[in-house]
Design a protein around this motif. Structure first.
Motif, mmCIF file in Angstrom:
data_model
loop_
_atom_site.group_PDB
_atom_site.id
_atom_site.type_symbol
_atom_site.label_atom_id
_atom_site.label_comp_id
_atom_site.label_asym_id
_atom_site.label_seq_id
_atom_site.Cartn_x
_atom_site.Cartn_y
_atom_site.Cartn_z
ATOM 1 N N GLY A 19 0.715 -1.151 0.034
ATOM 2 C CA GLY A 19 0.039 0.069 -0.016
ATOM 3 C C GLY A 19 0.871 1.277 0.048
ATOM 4 N N ILE A 20 0.399 2.187 -0.709
ATOM 5 C CA ILE A 20 1.010 3.592 -0.854
ATOM 6 C C ILE A 20 0.116 4.436 -0.442
ATOM 7 C CG2 ILE A 20 2.400 5.330 -2.293
ATOM 8 C CD1 ILE A 20 3.624 2.416 -2.208
ATOM 9 N N PRO A 21 0.341 5.467 0.484
ATOM 10 C CA PRO A 21 -0.467 6.435 1.115
ATOM 11 C C PRO A 21 -0.811 7.374 -0.140
ATOM 12 C CG PRO A 21 1.672 6.840 1.855
ATOM 13 C CD PRO A 21 1.753 5.479 1.348
ATOM 14 N N MET A 22 -2.144 8.179 0.296
ATOM 15 C CA MET A 22 -2.553 9.029 -0.653
ATOM 16 C C MET A 22 -2.940 10.549 0.157
ATOM 17 S SD MET A 22 -5.533 7.591 -3.221
ATOM 18 C CE MET A 22 -6.577 7.022 -1.748
ATOM 19 N N ASP A 23 -2.653 11.502 -0.778
ATOM 20 C CA ASP A 23 -3.452 12.550 -0.277
ATOM 21 C C ASP A 23 -4.580 13.274 -1.147
ATOM 22 O OD1 ASP A 23 -2.086 13.849 -2.265
ATOM 23 O OD2 ASP A 23 -0.409 14.627 -0.995
ATOM 24 N N LYS A 24 -4.811 14.546 -0.951
ATOM 25 C CA LYS A 24 -5.800 15.183 -1.894
ATOM 26 C C LYS A 24 -5.589 15.099 -3.420
ATOM 27 C CE LYS A 24 -8.106 17.722 1.997
ATOM 28 N NZ LYS A 24 -8.686 18.874 2.510
ATOM 29 N N LYS A 25 -4.384 15.039 -3.588
ATOM 30 C CA LYS A 25 -3.934 14.961 -5.060
ATOM 31 C C LYS A 25 -3.683 13.740 -5.598
ATOM 32 C CE LYS A 25 -1.703 19.665 -4.981
ATOM 33 N NZ LYS A 25 -0.572 20.562 -5.523
ATOM 34 N N GLY A 26 -3.801 12.752 -4.687
ATOM 35 C CA GLY A 26 -3.584 11.364 -5.160
ATOM 36 C C GLY A 26 -2.437 10.519 -4.732
#
Length: 471
Positions: free
Chosen positions: A222-229
């Motif tokens: 798993g790779i984390p996301m923020d509001k930009k993807g």
């Protein structure tokens, strides 16, 4: 004379066992499920089960529930029966997790308020247009057999034209018609990836509720996301180049609804080109934009053939058509086409002809305009209901497209039993746990399928369940 209610349950279970539908080792439905099926109280179910136990047909086993231990033939002294249940765990493909199996079963229950389904409401289905196209295809029909390995050429040309309007310039020879996005992922997993490979993906992600890659011996990272993807600087390969792949849903991500921004897409592509990390771009939600047209696909900026692009009509038109596509380097598409022929010898010719007519006639783009208008109304309804009933208990982001609102329940409210309690109240939703969200504080709410009134009622009921969840 009418039979006692418990006897109806006894007869039902005996019938299942005697026909071989419930074989030795099978777990029978729970007492709660049987009580609901026959509209009786639990004591009636218990009476029925006790009689079956006395007959030697079933037995309660700790940690396993109630199990079929004999069938009518073994009790009559015949030779022992083959136990297929000993073999159901021997195949290489892993089963879905139990919650996903329960959701899949419940999604066919028309008595539930469906806030889980990632598909369009029957109210939005273009029934008259579909009838017209079916009639046209039928009138033009000639005897047909198997299609060529990559799919009907006229459909692939229509897909090529459709994709060109979305920034992807690809010839029909680099397109494979598949029976939906899930088949595409299956073909990729068995045909292109090594056992022991790493599959990088957003966390949370749709893939965590599936077993398509894990069953082939691959590891999900798993790779984390923020509001930009997806956060590109969090991708870290440890097994060397050529042993990993990246799977992403950049446009209206499932389950969070996140839209990857253009500069993040460029950053991701640059990283993957430098690190020789191939990409699977799952873009099945692209046409469901509500506010503004999303950035062009990753595939539109791919000049090296490193992106495998997946699209589908299941989310935008009808999952019943079972038509999707994979776009990639011609040699890769040839490989996947060969595997598809080995798997099912091609998708339905009739469905392909219907899909071709939708795409080439201009009706599909007209239909999408209606879909976007309806999704805008449904999203507004859901957000108004959330603000009215759930703002004290949860937070969420407003999606700019797709079906989903990713809801975070505030930590003060324990939601461990939320899925079960909601289901018992006639409300089906997807807990974040099936997407590998670890905190247990998230749910995915869909505003695409339920009616407007059901969305309002369902969100109100959800607020009451959260409020009373500790009671």
């Amino acid at each position: 004379m009418q039979k006692p209610k418990y006897q109806l349950i006894v007869d039902f279970i005996k019938d299942k066992i005697s026909k071989g539908e419930w074989t030795i080792g099978s777990r029978i439905p729970s007492q709660r499920h049987l009580a609901k099926m026959f509209d009786v109280n639990r004591s009636t179910v218990i009476t029925a089960l006790e009689e079956l136990m006395a007959d030697g047909l079933i037995e309660g086993k700790a940690g396993m529930g109630t199990i079929v231990t004999n069938n009518t033939w073994t009790l009559m002294g015949e030779q022992s029966s083959t136990n297929w249940n000993e073999k159901v765990t021997l195949g290489i493909h892993k089963p879905s997790i139990s919650t996903v199996q329960e959701i899949n079963e419940a999604e066919s229950n028309h008595h539930l308020i469906q806030l889980s389904k990632g598909e369009l409401s029957p109210e939005i289905f273009p029934l008259e247009e579909m009838r017209s196209i079916l009639q046209k295809v039928s009138n033009q029909m000639t005897p047909f057999g198997y299609e060529e390995p990559k799919g009907n050429l006229k459909l692939r040309q229509a897909i090529s034209d459709y994709l060109k309007n979305r920034g992807i310039d690809v010839s029909p020879s680099s397109i494979l018609v598949v029976s939906g996005a899930l088949q595409a992922l299956h073909l990729i997993s068995i045909g292109l990836l090594q056992r022991g490979s790493s599959v990088f993906l957003e966390v949370p992600s749709y893939l965590y509720s599936l077993t398509v890659f894990q069953s082939m011996g691959m590891e999900l990272k798993g790779i984390p996301m923020d509001k930009k993807g997806i956060k590109v600087d969090s991708i870290y390969q440890t097994k060397g180049k050529g042993k990993s792949i990246l799977y992403t849903i950049p446009t209206f991500h499932n389950p969070t609804g996140t839209l990857m921004q253009k500069n993040r897409r460029e950053e991701l592509l640059e990283y993957c080109k430098r690190e020789q990390l191939p990409i699977i771009e799952d873009d099945v939600y692209r046409d469901l934009w509500i506010d503004t047209i999303p950035p062009e696909p990753l595939k539109s900026m791919d000049y090296y053939g490193s992106v495998l692009y997946i699209g589908s009509l299941s989310k935008t038109l009808s999952p019943g058509l079972r038509i999707g596509w994979v776009v990639g380097a011609e040699s890769v598409i040839n490989r996947l086409a060969d595997l598809k022929m080995q798997s099912d010898y091609g998708s339905s010719t009739f469905s392909q002809l219907v899909a071709m007519e939708w795409l080439s006639s201009g009706l599909y783009d007209q239909h999408l305009e209606t879909v976007r208008e309806q999704l805008k109304v449904r999203r507004r309804t859901a957000l108004e209901a959330l603000n009215k009933h759930l703002s004290s208990y949860a937070t969420w982001e407003v999606p700019t497209g797709g079906f989903f609102i990713w809801i975070k329940i505030k930590p003060a409210f324990k939601v461990k039993r939320l899925f079960d309690k909601a289901l018992s109240k006639g409300l089906l939703l997807n807990p974040g746990s099936i997407y590998a969200e670890q905190s247990g504080q998230f749910i995915r709410l869909s505003f695409g399928f339920a009616s407007i009134n059901e969305i309002k009622v369902g969100i109100f009921q959800l607020s009451q369940i959260i409020k009373d969840v500790d009671d």
